[in-house]
Design an enzyme around this catalytic site. Structure first.
Site, mmCIF file in Angstrom:
data_model
loop_
_atom_site.group_PDB
_atom_site.id
_atom_site.type_symbol
_atom_site.label_atom_id
_atom_site.label_comp_id
_atom_site.label_asym_id
_atom_site.label_seq_id
_atom_site.Cartn_x
_atom_site.Cartn_y
_atom_site.Cartn_z
ATOM 1 N N ARG A 14 3.151 -6.938 -6.757
ATOM 2 C CA ARG A 14 4.459 -6.582 -6.938
ATOM 3 C C ARG A 14 5.093 -5.905 -5.745
ATOM 4 O O ARG A 14 5.735 -6.731 -5.050
ATOM 5 C CB ARG A 14 4.559 -5.882 -8.508
ATOM 6 C CG ARG A 14 5.920 -5.664 -8.944
ATOM 7 C CD ARG A 14 6.856 -4.698 -8.300
ATOM 8 N NE ARG A 14 6.440 -3.446 -8.333
ATOM 9 C CZ ARG A 14 7.021 -2.364 -7.666
ATOM 10 N NH1 ARG A 14 8.182 -2.490 -6.962
ATOM 11 N NH2 ARG A 14 6.559 -1.146 -7.772
ATOM 12 N N ASP A 15 4.767 -4.725 -5.449
ATOM 13 C CA ASP A 15 5.234 -3.758 -4.633
ATOM 14 C C ASP A 15 5.127 -4.337 -3.112
ATOM 15 O O ASP A 15 5.879 -4.286 -2.195
ATOM 16 C CB ASP A 15 4.869 -2.411 -4.758
ATOM 17 C CG ASP A 15 5.576 -1.488 -3.730
ATOM 18 O OD1 ASP A 15 6.443 -1.853 -2.961
ATOM 19 O OD2 ASP A 15 5.216 -0.473 -3.794
ATOM 20 N N HIS A 208 1.707 7.710 -5.250
ATOM 21 C CA HIS A 208 1.795 6.209 -4.415
ATOM 22 C C HIS A 208 2.413 6.775 -3.196
ATOM 23 O O HIS A 208 3.679 7.278 -3.222
ATOM 24 C CB HIS A 208 3.199 5.657 -5.180
ATOM 25 C CG HIS A 208 3.599 4.314 -4.651
ATOM 26 N ND1 HIS A 208 3.286 3.087 -5.148
ATOM 27 C CD2 HIS A 208 4.558 4.089 -3.510
ATOM 28 C CE1 HIS A 208 3.862 2.137 -4.575
ATOM 29 N NE2 HIS A 208 4.600 2.940 -3.498
ATOM 30 N N HIS A 210 3.554 5.483 1.051
ATOM 31 C CA HIS A 210 3.726 4.314 1.955
ATOM 32 C C HIS A 210 3.131 4.940 3.263
ATOM 33 O O HIS A 210 3.316 6.309 3.603
ATOM 34 C CB HIS A 210 5.154 4.262 1.814
ATOM 35 C CG HIS A 210 5.853 3.257 0.998
ATOM 36 N ND1 HIS A 210 5.997 1.970 1.192
ATOM 37 C CD2 HIS A 210 5.728 3.385 -0.462
ATOM 38 C CE1 HIS A 210 6.303 1.563 0.066
ATOM 39 N NE2 HIS A 210 6.244 2.150 -1.103
ATOM 40 N N CYS A 241 10.135 -1.077 -0.246
ATOM 41 C CA CYS A 241 11.020 -1.223 -1.297
ATOM 42 C C CYS A 241 12.377 -1.849 -0.527
ATOM 43 O O CYS A 241 13.096 -1.616 0.653
ATOM 44 C CB CYS A 241 11.558 0.120 -1.635
ATOM 45 S SG CYS A 241 12.987 0.195 -2.731
ATOM 46 N N ASN A 250 2.682 0.033 2.482
ATOM 47 C CA ASN A 250 1.806 0.668 1.676
ATOM 48 C C ASN A 250 0.652 1.070 2.141
ATOM 49 O O ASN A 250 0.166 0.513 3.202
ATOM 50 C CB ASN A 250 1.459 -0.401 0.300
ATOM 51 C CG ASN A 250 2.744 -0.201 -0.692
ATOM 52 O OD1 ASN A 250 3.054 0.647 -1.304
ATOM 53 N ND2 ASN A 250 3.616 -1.525 -0.735
#
Length: 303
Positions: A14-15, A208, A210, A241, A250
């Protein structure tokens, strides 16, 4: 003595993919998810129920879910940003959703087309409806360390949002450094403050990070030192994003897993199979993935 455990939430399907220009077919996404599952990653972001015109890479969410093995749904997570997204998620076998609340007004409007206050009200509705339907809800507090539009985010700004999110009683709150500006000192300070706000409520904390400015792994270890036992990561370090300029990279799942396993934590990850899935991504994408472990190799070497 038993090793302490850390859970990695795999976000590459997903991300990771949402910000990639290279299109992935439904079959390729399913192969990625099943490969992650086979490598021992149990909680996986598998889909995003968002407007396909805004995030084309996620347009086939229902088709992906229709092809997953039953075992995948034990830890599969779907991202929803509004009640329309929740309606779509409820029509699938998903047992867990993630909602996003952004700390700053400008980014909240860019990401979800709503003010922070409107977004918090929507989060309350989504959390309530999901709970009534038997789904677990985690809430990610985004731009927790800095905003791509408004700049610095103070701890007090973050704590004000976390306080309201905690009142919704999700099973988990994730603190997200969406644009990769945090350093370990920030993580220590803010996670201590977040933990005080959550208090004795049965809410799990997750982080989370980055790796935009190459501090992601250091921040992850700082979070672990503050007692966080759940961390997001993306195979190869892909992702970002679409609505946050320069929010690239990430934490690479394999690099994070190596660091934590060498530090004495139990992860339940099969590195050989993990490498195979990273290789699939490397063959598909036009540029080398940012992760370094698959280039350098394990130490000691895998037998």
């Amino acid at each position: 003595m038993d090793q302490p455990s850390i859970e990695i939430v795999e976000v590459s399907p997903r991300d990771g993919l949402q910000n990639e220009a290279t299109p992935f077919s439904t079959d390729e996404k399913v192969a990625l998810i099943e490969g992650c599952l086979g490598a021992g990653l149990r909680r996986i972001e598998v889909a995003s129920f968002v407007n396909p015109a805004r995030v084309p890479q996620m347009a086939d969410a229902e088709a992906v879910l229709a092809r997953l093995s039953p075992a995948a749904f034990d830890g599969a997570i779907g991202l929803v940003l509004n009640e329309r997204g929740l309606d779509r998620a409820l029509a699938t076998p998903l047992q867990e959703i993630n909602y996003v609340v952004v700390v700053t007004e400008t980014f909240s409007e860019k990401n979800q087309g709503a003010s922070v206050e409107e977004n918090l009200a929507m989060a309350a509705n989504v959390t309530r409806r999901a709970r009534e339907a038997g789904l677990r809800t985690s809430i990610t507090v985004s731009a927790a360390f800095g905003c791509p539009y408004e700049g610095e985010v103070t701890p007090q700004q973050l704590y004000a949002i976390v306080d309201q999110v905690a009142d919704l009683e999700p099973f988990e709150i994730a603190i997200a450094d969406t644009i990769g500006v945090a350093v370990p000192r920030d993580v220590h300070e803010r996670m201590q403050g977040v933990r005080e706000i959550v208090g004795s409520r049965p809410i799990q904390l997750r982080c989370h990070f980055h790796n935009t400015r190459n501090t992601g792994l250091a921040n992850a270890m700082a979070a672990v030192e503050e007692g966080v036992t759940v961390l997001d990561a993306s195979l190869g370090g892909i992702g970002g994003c679409p609505f946050a300029p320069n929010a690239t990279g990430n934490i690479p799942t394999e690099d994070l897993a190596y660091m934590l396993s060498r530090s004495g934590y139990h992860l339940g990850v099969d590195f050989a199979r993990l490498f195979e899935v990273v290789d699939l991504l490397s063959q598909k994408l036009p540029n080398p993935v940012p992760g370094l472990l698959t280039r350098a190799g394990m130490f000691p070497a895998l037998s």
